[in-house]
Design an enzyme around this catalytic site. Structure first.
Site, PDB file in Angstrom:
ATOM      1  N   GLU A 187       6.057 -15.611 -11.483  1.00 35.36           N
ATOM      2  CA  GLU A 187       5.396 -14.402 -10.970  1.00 35.36           C
ATOM      3  C   GLU A 187       4.835 -13.515 -12.065  1.00 35.36           C
ATOM      4  O   GLU A 187       3.862 -12.804 -11.843  1.00 35.36           O
ATOM      5  CB  GLU A 187       6.305 -13.613 -10.022  1.00 35.36           C
ATOM      6  CG  GLU A 187       7.437 -12.866 -10.646  1.00 35.36           C
ATOM      7  CD  GLU A 187       8.272 -12.095  -9.617  1.00 35.36           C
ATOM      8  OE1 GLU A 187       7.709 -11.473  -8.720  1.00 35.36           O
ATOM      9  OE2 GLU A 187       9.514 -12.125  -9.743  1.00 35.36           O
TER      10      GLU A 187
ATOM     11  N   CYS B 164       0.852  -1.176   0.000  1.00 37.49           N
ATOM     12  CA  CYS B 164       0.000   0.000   0.000  1.00 37.49           C
ATOM     13  C   CYS B 164       0.897   1.238   0.000  1.00 37.49           C
ATOM     14  O   CYS B 164       1.952   1.253   0.617  1.00 37.49           O
ATOM     15  CB  CYS B 164      -0.949   0.102   1.190  1.00 37.49           C
ATOM     16  SG  CYS B 164      -2.075  -1.269   1.344  1.00 37.49           S
TER      17      CYS B 164
ATOM     18  N   HIS C  17      13.937 -38.221  -7.346  1.00 38.70           N
ATOM     19  CA  HIS C  17      13.469 -38.707  -6.041  1.00 38.70           C
ATOM     20  C   HIS C  17      11.996 -38.363  -5.809  1.00 38.70           C
ATOM     21  O   HIS C  17      11.544 -38.321  -4.673  1.00 38.70           O
ATOM     22  CB  HIS C  17      14.360 -38.152  -4.923  1.00 38.70           C
ATOM     23  CG  HIS C  17      15.766 -38.643  -5.020  1.00 38.70           C
ATOM     24  ND1 HIS C  17      16.132 -39.940  -4.732  1.00 38.70           N
ATOM     25  CD2 HIS C  17      16.908 -38.031  -5.436  1.00 38.70           C
ATOM     26  CE1 HIS C  17      17.436 -40.099  -4.932  1.00 38.70           C
ATOM     27  NE2 HIS C  17      17.924 -38.936  -5.375  1.00 38.70           N
TER      28      HIS C  17
ATOM     29  N   LYS D  38       5.424  -4.508  -5.189  1.00 36.84           N
ATOM     30  CA  LYS D  38       6.884  -4.441  -5.241  1.00 36.84           C
ATOM     31  C   LYS D  38       7.507  -4.471  -3.849  1.00 36.84           C
ATOM     32  O   LYS D  38       8.526  -5.094  -3.626  1.00 36.84           O
ATOM     33  CB  LYS D  38       7.281  -3.144  -5.956  1.00 36.84           C
ATOM     34  CG  LYS D  38       8.759  -2.931  -6.101  1.00 36.84           C
ATOM     35  CD  LYS D  38       9.303  -3.759  -7.234  1.00 36.84           C
ATOM     36  CE  LYS D  38      10.786  -3.603  -7.411  1.00 36.84           C
ATOM     37  NZ  LYS D  38      11.339  -4.771  -8.114  1.00 36.84           N
TER      38      LYS D  38
ATOM     39  N   LYS E  11      10.994 -15.865 -11.434  1.00 35.55           N
ATOM     40  CA  LYS E  11      10.705 -14.860 -12.482  1.00 35.55           C
ATOM     41  C   LYS E  11       9.572 -15.356 -13.373  1.00 35.55           C
ATOM     42  O   LYS E  11       8.628 -14.623 -13.645  1.00 35.55           O
ATOM     43  CB  LYS E  11      11.931 -14.592 -13.370  1.00 35.55           C
ATOM     44  CG  LYS E  11      13.041 -13.778 -12.791  1.00 35.55           C
ATOM     45  CD  LYS E  11      12.734 -12.343 -12.493  1.00 35.55           C
ATOM     46  CE  LYS E  11      12.073 -12.141 -11.176  1.00 35.55           C
ATOM     47  NZ  LYS E  11      12.835 -12.071  -9.984  1.00 35.55           N
TER      48      LYS E  11
ATOM     49  N   ARG F  73       3.603  -0.312  -5.044  1.00 35.29           N
ATOM     50  CA  ARG F  73       3.357  -0.887  -3.715  1.00 35.29           C
ATOM     51  C   ARG F  73       2.037  -1.626  -3.615  1.00 35.29           C
ATOM     52  O   ARG F  73       1.745  -2.266  -2.604  1.00 35.29           O
ATOM     53  CB  ARG F  73       3.372   0.217  -2.655  1.00 35.29           C
ATOM     54  CG  ARG F  73       4.660   0.996  -2.594  1.00 35.29           C
ATOM     55  CD  ARG F  73       4.557   2.074  -1.573  1.00 35.29           C
ATOM     56  NE  ARG F  73       4.595   1.508  -0.241  1.00 35.29           N
ATOM     57  CZ  ARG F  73       5.694   1.336   0.467  1.00 35.29           C
ATOM     58  NH1 ARG F  73       6.846   1.709  -0.027  1.00 35.29           N
ATOM     59  NH2 ARG F  73       5.648   0.821   1.659  1.00 35.29           N
TER      60      ARG F  73
ATOM     61  N   GLU G  85      15.738 -18.668  -8.781  1.00 33.89           N
ATOM     62  CA  GLU G  85      15.412 -17.298  -9.186  1.00 33.89           C
ATOM     63  C   GLU G  85      14.745 -17.288 -10.567  1.00 33.89           C
ATOM     64  O   GLU G  85      13.781 -16.547 -10.798  1.00 33.89           O
ATOM     65  CB  GLU G  85      16.691 -16.448  -9.176  1.00 33.89           C
ATOM     66  CG  GLU G  85      16.545 -15.043  -9.741  1.00 33.89           C
ATOM     67  CD  GLU G  85      15.516 -14.182  -9.026  1.00 33.89           C
ATOM     68  OE1 GLU G  85      15.012 -14.573  -7.962  1.00 33.89           O
ATOM     69  OE2 GLU G  85      15.195 -13.106  -9.573  1.00 33.89           O
TER      70      GLU G  85
ATOM     71  N   ASN H 188      -1.364   1.773   5.808  1.00 35.81           N
ATOM     72  CA  ASN H 188      -0.570   0.685   5.234  1.00 35.81           C
ATOM     73  C   ASN H 188      -0.161  -0.203   6.392  1.00 35.81           C
ATOM     74  O   ASN H 188       0.468   0.275   7.334  1.00 35.81           O
ATOM     75  CB  ASN H 188       0.653   1.285   4.523  1.00 35.81           C
ATOM     76  CG  ASN H 188       1.716   0.248   4.205  1.00 35.81           C
ATOM     77  OD1 ASN H 188       1.403  -0.921   4.022  1.00 35.81           O
ATOM     78  ND2 ASN H 188       2.963   0.670   4.144  1.00 35.81           N
ATOM     79  N   GLY H 189      -0.531  -1.493   6.353  1.00 37.30           N
ATOM     80  CA  GLY H 189      -0.148  -2.401   7.430  1.00 37.30           C
ATOM     81  C   GLY H 189      -1.335  -3.239   7.867  1.00 37.30           C
ATOM     82  O   GLY H 189      -2.331  -3.355   7.150  1.00 37.30           O
TER      83      GLY H 189
ATOM     84  N   TRP I  55      -2.958  -2.623  -1.597  1.00 38.41           N
ATOM     85  CA  TRP I  55      -2.727  -4.049  -1.800  1.00 38.41           C
ATOM     86  C   TRP I  55      -3.517  -4.715  -0.678  1.00 38.41           C
ATOM     87  O   TRP I  55      -3.155  -4.615   0.497  1.00 38.41           O
ATOM     88  CB  TRP I  55      -1.239  -4.374  -1.689  1.00 38.41           C
ATOM     89  CG  TRP I  55      -0.914  -5.799  -1.987  1.00 38.41           C
ATOM     90  CD1 TRP I  55      -0.666  -6.350  -3.222  1.00 38.41           C
ATOM     91  CD2 TRP I  55      -0.793  -6.871  -1.043  1.00 38.41           C
ATOM     92  NE1 TRP I  55      -0.404  -7.680  -3.095  1.00 38.41           N
ATOM     93  CE2 TRP I  55      -0.480  -8.039  -1.781  1.00 38.41           C
ATOM     94  CE3 TRP I  55      -0.938  -6.974   0.342  1.00 38.41           C
ATOM     95  CZ2 TRP I  55      -0.287  -9.286  -1.174  1.00 38.41           C
ATOM     96  CZ3 TRP I  55      -0.761  -8.203   0.944  1.00 38.41           C
ATOM     97  CH2 TRP I  55      -0.433  -9.340   0.188  1.00 38.41           C
TER      98      TRP I  55
HETATM   99  C1  AGP Z   1      10.888 -10.808  -6.963  1.00 34.18           C
HETATM  100  O1  AGP Z   1      10.781 -10.544  -8.291  1.00 34.18           O
HETATM  101  C2  AGP Z   1      10.051 -10.031  -6.043  1.00 34.18           C
HETATM  102  N1  AGP Z   1       9.904  -8.681  -6.344  1.00 34.18           N
HETATM  103  C3  AGP Z   1      10.258 -10.352  -4.577  1.00 34.18           C
HETATM  104  O2  AGP Z   1      10.579 -11.693  -4.421  1.00 34.18           O
HETATM  105  C4  AGP Z   1      11.277  -9.489  -3.796  1.00 34.18           C
HETATM  106  O3  AGP Z   1      12.575  -9.823  -4.169  1.00 34.18           O
HETATM  107  C5  AGP Z   1      11.049  -9.700  -2.295  1.00 34.18           C
HETATM  108  O4  AGP Z   1       9.760  -9.262  -1.972  1.00 34.18           O
HETATM  109  C6  AGP Z   1      12.071  -8.993  -1.447  1.00 34.18           C
HETATM  110  O5  AGP Z   1      12.060  -7.615  -1.660  1.00 34.18           O
HETATM  111  P1  AGP Z   1      13.263  -6.695  -1.190  1.00 34.18           P
HETATM  112  O6  AGP Z   1      14.462  -7.106  -1.971  1.00 34.18           O
HETATM  113  O7  AGP Z   1      12.802  -5.311  -1.512  1.00 34.18           O
HETATM  114  O8  AGP Z   1      13.454  -6.929   0.275  1.00 34.18           O
END
Ligand code: AGP
Length: 605
Positions: free
Chosen positions: A489, A2, A505, A600, A486, A27, A482, A100-101, A74
């Site tokens: 997501e 948020c 396994h 984000k 990608k 956000r 990783e 926010n929270g 969010w």
């Molecule tokens: C990955 O593409 C995401 N945006 C997410 O996993 C991100 O890396 C994670 O939320 C951690 O964020 P930060 O690096 O801002 O702490």
């Protein structure tokens, strides 16, 4: 998550709020709203489901204000719709609140104080604003006293950043925070509040921090800060040098592609910043603190956790210090037996991730030394750790992290070399990091220059399947994690990163005809084994693809990447995987930069 923005003073507030919300859209983007007051008896509340553009379209020329608050959401409590969007307001429409929270005890507060109130929304936020109103109207408290009372009633485990307005004091914004980020912006004739500096940077570069458990009263020409127990606080402002134009998309259709392309220039920038003459330029105090450590604990979430996995072997190889990597949301509540002299390294692009911050709070309680490696100077994790190293990646806007991953690994390598040299470890002394990173910058550029070929591979292999696997061994496995993150997501293909030897396994049962299995092969010791594991899946119908270092490549490999030092291969092997994810998402017509259900900056635990 948020985003919060607020402004009061001698400027028209609507455009400032909308501009700030657009900068905060990373956000959260499931609904948005503003409350503005013209300080002349007129006020307006406008909320819309969906993106800021929907909200902007709903605001006509009659909507005017000199003060106001705005929010992009969010959802945590209640589905994303107009009613649950913020600002939330009291039944008598006097108080307006953006939040926010998460208020952990909102149900108890509702039960204890507000049984007779009709609630419009399903949010925890509405309980707070109704409660302020209850204390003002029923118990004749003034607004500040009522808000302070509510803040003291909120369970301390809760996270919040609040900006609240009272229509009877239209020039005032009441602000408070615990755990969630919030900053004050100071301008000429008007003042602001925002979730980050970037949301206010078009108006000012002068900011003031807010600590947890502080109440801040923002007026056009004055900002006052006091603790919840009413002690007045004085704080010096600080300035932030930030290039607002760095957030422009330029000719790119999506930020993610721009950010993938920028990785080569970020590598070059890091070389200039940290390795101008080849020897790392790192704060002596930081190195002295790390010299005392018998174990490095790397803490991160998501992509940052994956960057930690790549960094682990670099730290161990160049410093000889045992290093382990931990997911912050796990470590905060269950961690291994710690060594006698731990040193904590926090990896966080945003510097605001609540799970990582929770660990830092505990680390600080024990007075253990800590470092944050981040992209955002003066972010919460940067302010609260003992030391900060910046990754110099420039603003990363796409939700899917790309350039922050490679920049974090590069900074880990720079730090590891600096520490190793101080410890006189010959592997560190001999490690030609400056030339390797320059070589990597060129290699990344060569891969991104060939993006059309990768787009064609994505269209052929990844457009239709529901499932996909990335596999590898050792550091290639960490890149597989990783790469799979990608892909899943942004394209919604169910993808897993797997240790290639572990497939047989159990997980190999999931392989069907045409399931893509992408092998990452950059390490001499394990190349043959990963190839065998790929063949095992091919025998069961998988469509196999490879991302392979040139010196290990064979005729029918799919994507061949330049050779680099074995410790640093993640910096280069991830790039084709980022592009595969990008083009798969693009091909499906998805919003690459703003995938569903995500934000984000993850500021709730
Ligand atoms: C990955 O593409 C995401 N945006 C997410 O996993 C991100 O890396 C994670 O939320 C951690 O964020 P930060 O690096 O801002 O702490």
């Amino acid at each position: 998550m948020c985003g919060i923005i607020g402004v009061t003073g001698n400027k028209r507030s609507v455009s400032i709020l909308i501009n700030g919300l657009k900068r905060l859209e990373y956000r959260g983007y499931d609904s948005a709203g503003i409350y503005v007051n013209d300080m002349n008896g007129h006020d307006y509340l406008i909320k819309r489901k969906g993106r800021i553009s929907n909200l902007e379209a709903a605001i006509n020329d009659n909507v005017n204000g000199m003060s106001g608050i705005g929010h992009t959401r969010w959802a945590t409590h209640g589905e994303p719709n107009e009613v649950n969007a913020h600002p939330q307001y009291s039944a008598d429409e006097r108080f307006y609140l953006v939040h926010n929270g998460v208020i952990e005890n909102f149900k108890q507060l509702k039960q204890e104080y507000l049984q007779d109130v009709h609630f419009k929304s399903q949010t925890d936020t509405e309980v707070v604003v109704q409660l302020v109103d209850r204390f003002v109207t029923k118990y004749q408290m003034d607004t500040k006293t009522a808000l302070l009372k509510v803040l003291r009633l909120i369970n301390p485990d809760s996270s919040y950043a609040f900006a609240m307005m009272d229509r009877e004091q239209a020039d005032t914004i009441y602000v408070a925070k615990n755990k969630s980020p919030l900053l004050i912006g100071l301008a000429d004739g008007y003042n602001m509040v925002g979730s980050d500096a970037m949301s206010m940077i078009d108006e000012t570069n002068k900011f003031m921090e807010i600590d947890d458990h502080e109440l801040v009263i923002v007026k056009p020409d004055h900002v006052s800060i006091e603790s919840f127990d009413s002690n007045e606080k004085h704080r010096k402002p600080f300035t932030v040098d930030m290039d607002a134009s760095a957030t422009d998309k330029g000719p790119y259709p999506f930020y993610m592609l721009k950010e993938i392309d920028e990785q080569s220039s970020v590598m070059r920038k890091l070389v200039q910043h940290y390795l101008p003459d080849g020897d790392p330029v790192i704060d002596d105090d930081l190195l002295a603190a790390m010299m005392k450590a018998d174990h490095l604990y790397i803490i991160g979430a998501g992509t940052s956790y994956h960057a930690g996995l790549a960094g682990q072997r670099i730290f161990e190889a160049l410093t000889g210090i045992h290093t382990s990597v931990h997911i912050s949301s796990e470590f905060a509540y269950e961690h291994p037996l710690l060594s006698e002299h731990p040193f904590f390294i926090f990896l966080s692009q945003s510097g605001e991730t609540a799970d990582s911050r929770e660990v830092l709070v505990q680390v600080n309680k024990h007075k253990w030394p800590s470092l944050t490696i981040t992209n955002v100077d003066k972010s919460t994790l940067s302010r609260e750790a003992d030391y900060t190293l910046l990754i110099d990646a420039g603003p990363e806007i796409a939700v899917a992290s790309t350039k922050a991953y490679t920049a974090q690994i590069a900074v880990e390598a720079i730090l590891a070399k600096a520490l190793g040299q101080k410890k006189e470890i010959s592997a560190a002394e001999k490690f030609p990091l400056k030339s390797e990173l320059s070589n990597i910058a060129n290699g990344i550029q060569a891969i991104t220059d060939g993006k059309d070929k990768i787009a064609a591979i994505a269209a052929h292999y990844l457009a239709k399947p529901r499932n996909a696997f990335y596999i590898g061994r050792g550091v290639d496995w960490s890149v597989a994690l990783e790469a799979a993150l990608k892909l899943k997501e942004i394209s919604y293909v169910q993808s897993e990163g797997f240790a290639s030897g572990e497939l047989k396994h159990g997980t190999i049962a999931l392989i069907e005809n045409h399931t893509p299995v992408i092998g990452i092969i950059t390490q001499d010791r394990t190349a043959g084994l990963t190839r065998s594991n790929l063949e095992e899946t091919q025998s069961r119908g998988a469509a196999i693809l490879t991302i392979v270092s040139r010196h290990l490549s064979m005729d029918d490999d799919t994507i061949i990447i330049p050779d680099v030092n074995e410790l640093l291969t993640p910096l280069i092997s991830i790039v084709p995987a980022q592009l595969l994810a990008y083009y798969t998402s693009l091909g499906k017509g998805l919003d690459v930069d703003k995938p569903r259900n995500l934000a984000k900056s993850v500021t709730v635990q």
